[in-house]
Scaffold this active site. Structure first.
Site, mmCIF file in Angstrom:
data_model
loop_
_atom_site.group_PDB
_atom_site.id
_atom_site.type_symbol
_atom_site.label_atom_id
_atom_site.label_comp_id
_atom_site.label_asym_id
_atom_site.label_seq_id
_atom_site.Cartn_x
_atom_site.Cartn_y
_atom_site.Cartn_z
ATOM 1 C CB CYS A 232 7.465 27.486 35.670
ATOM 2 S SG CYS A 232 9.474 28.436 36.509
ATOM 3 C CB CYS B 169 8.629 29.985 39.792
ATOM 4 S SG CYS B 169 10.141 30.818 39.138
ATOM 5 C CD GLU C 98 10.547 36.441 26.849
ATOM 6 O OE1 GLU C 98 10.538 36.516 26.142
ATOM 7 O OE2 GLU C 98 9.611 35.794 27.454
ATOM 8 C CB CYS D 27 10.020 33.155 36.038
ATOM 9 S SG CYS D 27 9.442 32.127 35.073
ATOM 10 C CD GLU E 234 6.224 33.000 38.584
ATOM 11 O OE1 GLU E 234 7.326 33.866 37.992
ATOM 12 O OE2 GLU E 234 5.066 32.242 38.835
ATOM 13 C CG ASN F 42 8.150 37.341 31.741
ATOM 14 O OD1 ASN F 42 7.841 38.693 32.131
ATOM 15 N ND2 ASN F 42 7.857 36.893 31.321
HETATM 16 N N1 THU Z 1 6.713 32.770 32.431
HETATM 17 C C1 THU Z 1 6.921 33.886 34.585
HETATM 18 O O1 THU Z 1 7.493 34.133 34.627
HETATM 19 N N2 THU Z 1 6.304 33.259 35.017
HETATM 20 C C2 THU Z 1 5.304 32.191 35.085
HETATM 21 O O2 THU Z 1 4.718 31.440 35.877
HETATM 22 C C3 THU Z 1 5.048 31.616 34.275
HETATM 23 C C4 THU Z 1 6.119 31.607 32.954
HETATM 24 C C5 THU Z 1 7.563 33.242 31.533
HETATM 25 C C6 THU Z 1 8.568 33.109 31.060
HETATM 26 C C7 THU Z 1 9.118 33.607 30.311
HETATM 27 O O3 THU Z 1 9.572 34.774 29.663
HETATM 28 C C8 THU Z 1 7.852 33.442 29.880
HETATM 29 O O4 THU Z 1 6.647 33.645 31.245
HETATM 30 C C9 THU Z 1 6.574 32.495 28.610
HETATM 31 O O5 THU Z 1 7.137 31.094 29.219
#
Ligand code: THU
Length: 133
Positions: free
Chosen positions: A89, A92, A47, A56, A58, A45
Site C-alpha cells: 500500500c 508501506c 488487524e 500491514c 510490511e 498483517n
Molecule cells: N495488507 C498488507 O498487509 N499488505 C499489503 O501489501 C496490502 C494489504 C493487509 C492490510 C489488511 O490487513 C489486509 O491486507 C486487507 O487490506
C-alpha cells in the site's frame, strides 16, 4: 534482479503469512525482508477491532527488522491472498523507502507463484526519503 535468497524469502513469508491476525478482512499477508547481511526477517498483517489500527505485513516486518538491529532492506517479498497482485500500500511504500534504496527489488507473490518484481522507484516515484531532510 532476483537473488539467490528468493526461495528462502518466499518460504519464510509464506510461513509468517499463516500467522496473520485477520478476523476482519480474512486477507492474510506475509512479508520477508532480506537485510544488509542476508538475514531474513518476516512479518504478517495484524488487524484490530478498531479497524484503522490494523498493521500491514510490511510494517510488521520492518518493525521486527529494526528491533533485531538491522538497518537496510536489500530486498522485500510480499505474499498476499488470492491471485491478484498484492503490491504494498502507499503507506508501506513510504515505510520501505526509509530503509531501502530506489533500486531495491519488491517481489510480489501469491502463495504459489512469483507474480512480479518492481524496483521501489517504480512504485514510489519522486519519493521523499532521509536524504531529502
Ligand atoms: N495488507 C498488507 O498487509 N499488505 C499489503 O501489501 C496490502 C494489504 C493487509 C492490510 C489488511 O490487513 C489486509 O491486507 C486487507 O487490506
Amino acid at each position: 534482479m532476483i537473488s539467490e535468497y528468493f526461495v528462502q524469502m518466499f518460504d519464510a513469508a509464506k510461513k509468517a503469512r499463516e500467522n496473520a491476525h485477520v478476523p476482519y478482512s480474512k486477507f492474510k499477508v506475509g512479508a520477508a525482508i532480506l537485510t544488509e547481511d542476508n538475514h531474513i526477517v518476516v512479518g504478517c498483517n495484524v488487524e484490530n477491532a478498531a479497524y484503522p489500527q490494523s498493521q500491514c505485513a510490511e510494517a510488521s516486518a520492518i518493525g521486527n527488522m529494526v528491533s533485531l538491529g538491522f538497518t537496510t532492506i536489500k530486498e522485500i517479498l510480499v505474499i498476499g491472498s488470492g491471485n491478484l497482485l498484492c503490491s504494498p500500500c502507499g503507506a508501506c511504500r513510504q515505510r520501505i523507502r526509509e530503509f531501502a534504496s530506489l533500486s531495491t527489488p519488491i517481489h510480489m507473490c501469491n502463495i504459489n507463484d512469483h507474480l512480479k518484481t518492481s524496483a521501489l522507484e517504480e512504485l514510489l516515484p519522486d519519493s521523499f526519503g532521509p536524504e531529502n531532510l
